[in-house]
Design a protein around this motif. Structure first.
Motif, PDB file in Angstrom:
ATOM      1  N   SER A 145       0.838  -1.200   0.000  1.00  0.00           N
ATOM      2  CA  SER A 145       0.000   0.000   0.000  1.00  0.00           C
ATOM      3  C   SER A 145       0.875   1.254   0.000  1.00  0.00           C
ATOM      4  N   PHE A 146       0.254   2.400  -0.330  1.00  0.00           N
ATOM      5  CA  PHE A 146       0.963   3.676  -0.264  1.00  0.00           C
ATOM      6  C   PHE A 146       1.424   3.948   1.166  1.00  0.00           C
ATOM      7  N   GLU A 147       0.612   3.567   2.141  1.00  0.00           N
ATOM      8  CA  GLU A 147       0.954   3.801   3.534  1.00  0.00           C
ATOM      9  C   GLU A 147       2.216   3.034   3.923  1.00  0.00           C
ATOM     10  N   GLN A 148       2.336   1.800   3.431  1.00  0.00           N
ATOM     11  CA  GLN A 148       3.543   1.017   3.716  1.00  0.00           C
ATOM     12  C   GLN A 148       4.772   1.649   3.078  1.00  0.00           C
ATOM     13  N   LEU A 149       4.628   2.133   1.847  1.00  0.00           N
ATOM     14  CA  LEU A 149       5.748   2.802   1.175  1.00  0.00           C
ATOM     15  C   LEU A 149       6.147   4.067   1.928  1.00  0.00           C
ATOM     16  N   LYS A 150       5.151   4.815   2.419  1.00  0.00           N
ATOM     17  CA  LYS A 150       5.430   6.035   3.176  1.00  0.00           C
ATOM     18  C   LYS A 150       6.211   5.706   4.449  1.00  0.00           C
ATOM     19  N   ILE A 151       5.820   4.647   5.129  1.00  0.00           N
ATOM     20  CA  ILE A 151       6.517   4.256   6.359  1.00  0.00           C
ATOM     21  C   ILE A 151       7.929   3.784   6.020  1.00  0.00           C
ATOM     22  N   PHE A 152       8.082   3.021   4.950  1.00  0.00           N
ATOM     23  CA  PHE A 152       9.401   2.548   4.511  1.00  0.00           C
ATOM     24  C   PHE A 152      10.334   3.726   4.241  1.00  0.00           C
ATOM     25  N   VAL A 153       9.872   4.708   3.495  1.00  0.00           N
ATOM     26  CA  VAL A 153      10.692   5.880   3.159  1.00  0.00           C
ATOM     27  C   VAL A 153      11.003   6.675   4.423  1.00  0.00           C
ATOM     28  N   THR A 154      10.036   6.821   5.307  1.00  0.00           N
ATOM     29  CA  THR A 154      10.242   7.587   6.543  1.00  0.00           C
ATOM     30  C   THR A 154      11.284   6.924   7.436  1.00  0.00           C
ATOM     31  N   VAL A 155      11.254   5.587   7.535  1.00  0.00           N
ATOM     32  CA  VAL A 155      12.267   4.869   8.315  1.00  0.00           C
ATOM     33  C   VAL A 155      13.650   5.132   7.735  1.00  0.00           C
ATOM     34  N   CYS A 156      13.753   5.075   6.401  1.00  0.00           N
ATOM     35  CA  CYS A 156      15.053   5.307   5.744  1.00  0.00           C
ATOM     36  C   CYS A 156      15.544   6.726   6.005  1.00  0.00           C
ATOM     37  N   GLU A 157      14.654   7.689   5.938  1.00  0.00           N
ATOM     38  CA  GLU A 157      15.041   9.086   6.109  1.00  0.00           C
ATOM     39  C   GLU A 157      15.295   9.435   7.575  1.00  0.00           C
ATOM     40  N   SER A 158      14.594   8.739   8.495  1.00  0.00           N
ATOM     41  CA  SER A 158      14.733   9.034   9.930  1.00  0.00           C
ATOM     42  C   SER A 158      15.874   8.272  10.572  1.00  0.00           C
ATOM     43  N   GLY A 159      16.207   7.107  10.009  1.00  0.00           N
ATOM     44  CA  GLY A 159      17.335   6.339  10.517  1.00  0.00           C
ATOM     45  C   GLY A 159      16.980   5.209  11.453  1.00  0.00           C
ATOM     46  N   SER A 160      15.716   5.145  11.913  1.00  0.00           N
ATOM     47  CA  SER A 160      15.320   4.057  12.813  1.00  0.00           C
ATOM     48  C   SER A 160      13.807   3.945  12.845  1.00  0.00           C
ATOM     49  N   PHE A 161      13.333   2.787  13.341  1.00  0.00           N
ATOM     50  CA  PHE A 161      11.899   2.577  13.461  1.00  0.00           C
ATOM     51  C   PHE A 161      11.301   3.535  14.499  1.00  0.00           C
ATOM     52  N   SER A 162      12.029   3.738  15.604  1.00  0.00           N
ATOM     53  CA  SER A 162      11.515   4.601  16.674  1.00  0.00           C
ATOM     54  C   SER A 162      11.410   6.057  16.210  1.00  0.00           C
ATOM     55  N   ALA A 163      12.429   6.527  15.484  1.00  0.00           N
ATOM     56  CA  ALA A 163      12.391   7.913  14.979  1.00  0.00           C
ATOM     57  C   ALA A 163      11.261   8.086  13.968  1.00  0.00           C
ATOM     58  N   ALA A 164      11.061   7.070  13.118  1.00  0.00           N
ATOM     59  CA  ALA A 164       9.975   7.129  12.141  1.00  0.00           C
ATOM     60  C   ALA A 164       8.625   7.149  12.848  1.00  0.00           C
ATOM     61  N   ALA A 165       8.509   6.344  13.918  1.00  0.00           N
ATOM     62  CA  ALA A 165       7.254   6.293  14.667  1.00  0.00           C
ATOM     63  C   ALA A 165       6.941   7.657  15.271  1.00  0.00           C
ATOM     64  N   ARG A 166       7.958   8.330  15.803  1.00  0.00           N
ATOM     65  CA  ARG A 166       7.740   9.658  16.372  1.00  0.00           C
ATOM     66  C   ARG A 166       7.310  10.657  15.292  1.00  0.00           C
ATOM     67  N   LYS A 167       7.965  10.579  14.152  1.00  0.00           N
ATOM     68  CA  LYS A 167       7.663  11.504  13.070  1.00  0.00           C
ATOM     69  C   LYS A 167       6.248  11.282  12.540  1.00  0.00           C
ATOM     70  N   LEU A 168       5.855  10.016  12.453  1.00  0.00           N
ATOM     71  CA  LEU A 168       4.535   9.681  11.913  1.00  0.00           C
ATOM     72  C   LEU A 168       3.453   9.665  12.989  1.00  0.00           C
ATOM     73  N   LYS A 169       3.887   9.853  14.269  1.00  0.00           N
ATOM     74  CA  LYS A 169       2.969   9.835  15.401  1.00  0.00           C
ATOM     75  C   LYS A 169       2.206   8.513  15.464  1.00  0.00           C
ATOM     76  N   ARG A 170       2.993   7.441  15.356  1.00  0.00           N
ATOM     77  CA  ARG A 170       2.440   6.089  15.434  1.00  0.00           C
ATOM     78  C   ARG A 170       3.227   5.292  16.456  1.00  0.00           C
ATOM     79  N   ALA A 171       2.658   4.168  16.860  1.00  0.00           N
ATOM     80  CA  ALA A 171       3.373   3.268  17.762  1.00  0.00           C
ATOM     81  C   ALA A 171       4.503   2.595  17.001  1.00  0.00           C
ATOM     82  N   GLN A 172       5.641   2.388  17.680  1.00  0.00           N
ATOM     83  CA  GLN A 172       6.777   1.748  17.023  1.00  0.00           C
ATOM     84  C   GLN A 172       6.409   0.356  16.528  1.00  0.00           C
TER      85      GLN A 172
END
Length: 299
Positions: free
Chosen positions: A3-30
């Motif tokens: 899904s687009f949402e999965q691609l968005k999370i994938f790109v955000t993890v790559c740009e943020s450097g970690s799952f936890s940083a991506a979760a904070r940026k996306l305001k989601r649970a890790q």
């Protein structure tokens, strides 16, 4: 299927450097981010991250897919913007035709903010002679046109005044006309004239040919170039000749009946073949706040 949402999370993890940083940026649970990446890996049958260390590291396959995912998300954003634009009835394209001698960096600077205000609209800026610009607007091939105005009422187009431009009679600094203290019509008729003429062989009402020997060009810049090489004299906009005069390549002739040059109106034509949407309305408003004074544009 991913899904687009999965691609968005994938790109955000790559740009943020970690799952936890991506979760904070996306305001989601890790855990939700980790599950989305796992589902994407299942959908693509590819391992995207090496999880042997605390920080996830892209695999070679992940590195190969990242730019494609970024491109897909960019296209999705473009699609969403286009849908929003169509919903708001923003025009897909606006064509602005300008007499070739009236366009310069100042006019572009006045129009440039429209690119941020309407990022999805395509702007097409066309340069041509005044007569050809008028035809483009009349035929609906251009939404607006900036021209030299002859004062004639256009029954099939709207019009508003932008200012006045000065035309000069010029010759090369080494031309025989350059040594005369005052230049009369009889003097001009003795020498070759370089005349501006449109694609349909129309000449401007104040700079038409009067000499028995003539060269023609459909841009004023070409006329200035011809004059600087000593081919003949010409009537050209001060804006086109200014840099050549400053360099001493050409001079403004002291013509007896127009000693300080000829002033003519600059105006804007608006096509009646197109509905005035928000983008065109902003173009018109930007131009209405604009004035052409002698040889430059002022916002």
């Amino acid at each position: 299927m991913y899904s687009f949402e999965q691609l968005k999370i994938f790109v955000t993890v790559c740009e943020s450097g970690s799952f936890s940083a991506a979760a904070r940026k996306l305001k989601r649970a890790q855990s939700g981010v980790s599950q989305a990446i796992a589902n994407l890996e299942i959908a693509t049958d590819q391992e995207l991250f090496n999880r042997e260390k605390n920080t996830p590291v892209l695999t070679d396959n992940g590195k190969a897919l990242l730019p494609i995912a970024q491109s897909i998300l960019h296209q999705q954003t473009y699609f969403d913007q286009k849908v929003e634009s169509l919903t708001q009835e923003h025009e897909h394209e606006v064509v602005i035709a300008v007499d070739e001698s009236l366009i310069d960096g100042n006019l572009i600077a006045i129009l440039a903010p429209l690119s941020d205000a309407f990022p999805i609209t395509h702007f097409d800026i066309i340069t041509a002679s005044t007569f050809d610009v008028e035809n483009l607007v009349r035929d609906g091939k251009a939404h607006v046109g900036i021209i030299y105005a002859d004062g004639e009422l256009k029954v099939d187009m709207d019009f508003f005044l932008l200012g006045q431009a000065r035309f000069l009679t010029i010759a090369a600094s080494h031309h025989e006309l350059a040594i005369l203290p005052v230049v009369h019509d009889a003097d001009l008729k003795r020498y070759r004239q370089c005349v501006h003429r449109s694609a349909e062989h129309k000449e401007l009402w104040f700079s038409y040919g009067i000499s028995s020997k003539m060269w023609y060009a459909n841009t004023h810049q070409t006329l200035v170039d011809l004059v600087s090489k000593g081919v003949g004299w010409a009537n050209v906009p001060e804006l086109s000749a200014k840099s050549f005069i400053q360099k001493g390549d050409v001079i403004a002739l002291p013509v007896s009946h127009e000693y300080n040059g000829w002033m003519t109106s600059v105006g804007c034509l608006v096509s009646r073949r197109h509905a005035v949407g928000p983008v065109l309305e902003n173009v018109i408003q930007s131009l209405q706040r604009t004035h052409f004074v002698n040889d430059h544009w002022e916002a």
